[in-house]
Design a protein around this motif. Structure first.
Motif, PDB file in Angstrom:
ATOM      1  N   GLU A 103       0.766  -1.253  -0.098  1.00 13.08           N
ATOM      2  CA  GLU A 103      -0.107  -0.169   0.044  1.00 13.08           C
ATOM      3  C   GLU A 103       0.863   1.238  -0.090  1.00 13.08           C
ATOM      4  N   VAL A 104       0.302   2.268  -0.205  1.00 11.80           N
ATOM      5  CA  VAL A 104       1.104   3.541  -0.271  1.00 11.80           C
ATOM      6  C   VAL A 104       1.443   3.783   1.190  1.00 11.80           C
ATOM      7  N   GLY A 105       2.577   4.207   1.364  1.00  4.66           N
ATOM      8  CA  GLY A 105       3.388   4.497   2.613  1.00  4.66           C
ATOM      9  C   GLY A 105       4.119   3.289   3.239  1.00  4.66           C
ATOM     10  N   ASP A 106       4.021   2.044   2.599  1.00  5.59           N
ATOM     11  CA  ASP A 106       4.881   0.941   2.876  1.00  5.59           C
ATOM     12  C   ASP A 106       6.205   1.091   2.804  1.00  5.59           C
ATOM     13  N   ARG A 107       7.166   0.889   3.799  1.00  8.59           N
ATOM     14  CA  ARG A 107       8.430   0.934   3.165  1.00  8.59           C
ATOM     15  C   ARG A 107       9.345  -0.189   2.055  1.00  8.59           C
TER      16      ARG A 107
END
Length: 128
Positions: A103-107
């Motif tokens: 997802e958006v924001g995952d490292r």
């Protein structure tokens, strides 16, 4: 979004898994030796019929026998190495594909890091 990622499956060497591996290696060796004997038999049979050029047939059969003998040598080496390995060693068994949810924001580094499944006597022991 979902992506595919390779996951390494490793097997922890235990007495039970060591015996199973040794049995598998020995079974494969016996099969290869049987194939070599069958190829030699077929070669002699074809040489007697004289339908084909003996040199071409002999070369082909010798190559096939050589391939199998090389695989027997490799199995002997693997058996030798298996005897040397201490119990508790992790052996790479295979690689499988896994679907990973991102997802958006995952490292990205965390997503990219290699995942490993540890198997001990046929049971999933750990997921890293």
């Amino acid at each position: 979004m979902k992506i595919l990622q390779s996951v390494v499956v490793k097997q922890v060497l235990t007495e039970k898994s060591k015996l199973a591996l040794l049995e598998g290696y020995e079974k494969n060796k016996q099969q290869l030796k049987k194939e070599c004997e069958q190829l030699r038999f077929e070669l002699k049979k074809l040489e007697k019929t004289k339908k084909y050029q003996p040199n071409n047939i002999k070369l082909h059969f010798e190559q096939e026998i050589q391939k199998r003998e090389e695989r027997v040598k490799l199995l002997d080496f693997q058996i030798e190495q298996l005897h040397i390995l201490p119990l508790g060693s992790e052996l790479k068994e295979k690689e499988v594909k896994a679907i990973i949810e991102i997802e958006v924001g995952d490292r990205w580094e965390a997503v990219q890091s290699e995942k490993t499944i540890i198997i001990k006597d046929g049971i999933i022991d750990e997921i890293r």
